[in-house]
Design a protein around this motif. Structure first.
Motif, short mmCIF file in Angstrom:
data_model
loop_
_atom_site.label_atom_id
_atom_site.label_comp_id
_atom_site.label_asym_id
_atom_site.label_seq_id
_atom_site.Cartn_x
_atom_site.Cartn_y
_atom_site.Cartn_z
N ILE A 1 -63.31 93.91 17.25
CA ILE A 1 -64.25 94.80 16.55
C ILE A 1 -65.54 94.06 16.18
O ILE A 1 -66.65 94.56 16.39
CB ILE A 1 -63.59 95.42 15.30
N ILE A 2 -65.41 92.85 15.65
CA ILE A 2 -66.62 92.11 15.25
C ILE A 2 -67.47 91.75 16.46
O ILE A 2 -68.70 91.88 16.44
CB ILE A 2 -66.23 90.84 14.45
N GLU A 3 -66.82 91.31 17.53
CA GLU A 3 -67.56 91.00 18.75
C GLU A 3 -68.31 92.22 19.25
O GLU A 3 -69.47 92.13 19.68
CB GLU A 3 -66.58 90.50 19.82
N THR A 4 -67.67 93.38 19.19
CA THR A 4 -68.32 94.62 19.60
C THR A 4 -69.48 94.97 18.67
O THR A 4 -70.55 95.40 19.12
CB THR A 4 -67.30 95.77 19.61
N ALA A 5 -69.28 94.76 17.37
CA ALA A 5 -70.33 95.06 16.40
C ALA A 5 -71.60 94.26 16.67
O ALA A 5 -72.72 94.75 16.48
CB ALA A 5 -69.82 94.79 14.99
N PHE A 6 -71.44 93.03 17.14
CA PHE A 6 -72.59 92.18 17.38
C PHE A 6 -73.44 92.64 18.56
O PHE A 6 -74.57 92.18 18.72
CB PHE A 6 -72.15 90.72 17.55
N LYS A 7 -72.94 93.55 19.35
CA LYS A 7 -73.76 94.14 20.42
C LYS A 7 -74.93 94.93 19.82
O LYS A 7 -75.94 95.15 20.49
CB LYS A 7 -72.91 95.06 21.30
N TYR A 8 -74.77 95.37 18.57
CA TYR A 8 -75.82 96.16 17.92
C TYR A 8 -76.69 95.33 16.98
O TYR A 8 -77.56 95.89 16.30
CB TYR A 8 -75.18 97.30 17.12
N LEU A 9 -76.47 94.03 16.91
CA LEU A 9 -77.21 93.20 15.97
C LEU A 9 -78.72 93.37 16.16
O LEU A 9 -79.23 93.35 17.29
CB LEU A 9 -76.82 91.73 16.16
N ASN A 10 -79.42 93.55 15.05
CA ASN A 10 -80.88 93.74 15.01
C ASN A 10 -81.34 95.12 15.50
O ASN A 10 -82.55 95.35 15.59
CB ASN A 10 -81.62 92.64 15.76
N ALA A 11 -80.40 96.01 15.81
CA ALA A 11 -80.82 97.38 16.13
C ALA A 11 -81.51 97.98 14.92
O ALA A 11 -81.02 97.86 13.79
CB ALA A 11 -79.61 98.23 16.51
N PRO A 12 -82.67 98.62 15.07
CA PRO A 12 -83.38 99.17 13.91
C PRO A 12 -82.63 100.32 13.28
O PRO A 12 -81.93 101.08 13.97
CB PRO A 12 -84.71 99.65 14.51
N TYR A 13 -82.75 100.42 11.96
CA TYR A 13 -82.11 101.54 11.26
C TYR A 13 -82.82 102.84 11.62
O TYR A 13 -84.05 102.93 11.62
CB TYR A 13 -82.18 101.33 9.74
N LEU A 14 -82.04 103.87 11.94
CA LEU A 14 -82.57 105.19 12.21
C LEU A 14 -81.58 106.22 11.67
O LEU A 14 -80.43 106.27 12.10
CB LEU A 14 -82.77 105.41 13.71
N TRP A 15 -82.02 107.03 10.72
CA TRP A 15 -81.17 108.07 10.15
C TRP A 15 -80.68 108.99 11.27
O TRP A 15 -81.47 109.54 12.02
CB TRP A 15 -81.95 108.87 9.12
N GLY A 16 -79.37 109.12 11.40
CA GLY A 16 -78.78 109.97 12.43
C GLY A 16 -78.58 109.28 13.76
O GLY A 16 -78.00 109.86 14.68
N TYR B 1 -66.19 101.39 16.42
CA TYR B 1 -64.78 101.79 16.51
C TYR B 1 -64.52 102.61 17.78
O TYR B 1 -63.48 102.47 18.43
CB TYR B 1 -64.38 102.59 15.27
N LYS B 2 -65.46 103.47 18.14
CA LYS B 2 -65.30 104.28 19.36
C LYS B 2 -65.19 103.38 20.59
O LYS B 2 -64.33 103.60 21.46
CB LYS B 2 -66.49 105.23 19.51
N LEU B 3 -66.04 102.36 20.67
CA LEU B 3 -66.00 101.44 21.80
C LEU B 3 -64.68 100.68 21.86
O LEU B 3 -64.26 100.24 22.94
CB LEU B 3 -67.17 100.46 21.73
N CYS B 4 -64.04 100.51 20.72
CA CYS B 4 -62.75 99.82 20.68
C CYS B 4 -61.58 100.79 20.83
O CYS B 4 -60.41 100.36 20.82
CB CYS B 4 -62.62 99.02 19.38
N GLY B 5 -61.87 102.09 20.95
CA GLY B 5 -60.83 103.07 21.23
C GLY B 5 -60.28 103.80 20.02
O GLY B 5 -59.20 104.41 20.10
N TYR B 6 -61.02 103.79 18.89
CA TYR B 6 -60.53 104.41 17.66
C TYR B 6 -61.54 105.44 17.16
O TYR B 6 -62.75 105.26 17.29
CB TYR B 6 -60.28 103.35 16.59
N LYS B 7 -61.03 106.50 16.54
CA LYS B 7 -61.90 107.57 16.07
C LYS B 7 -62.23 107.41 14.60
O LYS B 7 -61.34 107.28 13.76
CB LYS B 7 -61.23 108.94 16.29
N LEU B 8 -63.51 107.43 14.30
CA LEU B 8 -63.99 107.55 12.93
C LEU B 8 -64.80 108.83 12.82
O LEU B 8 -65.45 109.25 13.79
CB LEU B 8 -64.89 106.37 12.56
#
Length: 256
Positions: A134-149, A166-173
């Motif tokens: 999960i953490i490794e996957t999260a780092f794919k988005y590092l520095n992505a700008p905040y955008l509401w929605g 979570y979706k990329l890791c196969g889990y539903k939130l």
């Protein structure tokens, strides 16, 4: 009831049926949905993945049959794993495909939307990944700008970030932070948490408005201005740049 699928890269989902209305989420390529109401220019939809509802421009999706919808519901989700790639049809028209997009009826680098066949040569995710990733996957988005929605590396909000990881890791939130806080098991202390668990934060009215992913050694990755890493303590998030607390901890949840 009618059904639809997103045949474009990134489509805004709005709270009201007009272009100046607030964007509350996004449809990514290949995401499919139920159509609750059709007007002249807009449709109210419910996304299959998380049951989130909003309005989408009628020019920005294709209708699909109930049979295709049911087949998609009963098939194993296959997702685009590249930060950005593209799908090409037989006429060499291409559509950009951001990470986390769905690849309907994917087989041997081909996918299908209605009768239109696309080729997608990028890497895919087709099974659940272990919590350790999960953490490794999260780092794919590092520095992505905040955008509401937002739900992509080009702009993402706090709950869109956790949902997509979570979706990329196969889990539903669910989509919003307050909704996600209703899922999983409550943990009493930070010390009970593991990397990949979720921390939720509330405002002065006690409403949960923020969420992040817990990392090792009391760090947290979350979307605040951009996707960033900060410290996490029993009070909340301590911003390592401003040297002050920015969010008040409400609850920690174990989803997996």
């Amino acid at each position: 009831m009618h059904h639809g699928i997103c045949n474009l890269s990134i489509v805004p989902l709005r709270i009201e049926p007009n272009n100046s209305s607030e964007m509350i989420s996004q449809l990514l390529f290949g995401e499919y949905f139920k159509i609750l109401e059709i007007r002249k220019q807009w449709s109210k939809i419910r996304i299959a993945h998380d049951n989130y509802e909003g309005w989408v421009d009628n020019k920005q999706y294709e209708e699909i049959t109930r049979e295709i919808f049911d087949k998609l519901e009963n098939s194993t989700p296959i997702l685009a794993a590249e930060l950005i790639d593209f799908a090409t049809d037989k006429e060499q028209n291409f559509i950009t495909v951001p990470i986390g997009s769905s690849l309907p009826f994917y087989n041997n680098q081909n996918l299908t939307i209605n009768t239109r066949i696309f080729q997608y040569e990028g890497s895919i995710i087709s099974q659940k990944l272990p919590k350790e990733l999960i953490i490794e996957t999260a780092f794919k988005y590092l520095n992505a700008p905040y955008l509401w929605g937002g739900k992509t590396p080009f702009g993402i909000d706090c709950s869109g970030f956790t949902q997509m990881v979570y979706k990329l890791c196969g889990y539903k939130l669910l989509r919003d932070a307050s909704q996600q806080a209703s899922q999983g098991e409550v943990l009493s202390f930070i010390e009970e948490s593991e990397p990949g668990d979720l921390a939720f934060f509330d405002n002065n009215e006690g409403i949960i408005t923020h969420v992040g992913i817990i990392m090792p050694d009391n760090y947290i990755i979350h979307a605040y201005g951009k996707v960033r890493v900060d410290r996490l303590d029993h009070s909340g998030i301590f911003n390592i740049n401003s040297h002050k607390h920015t969010h008040k901890l409400r609850v920690i949840k174990k989803i997996i």
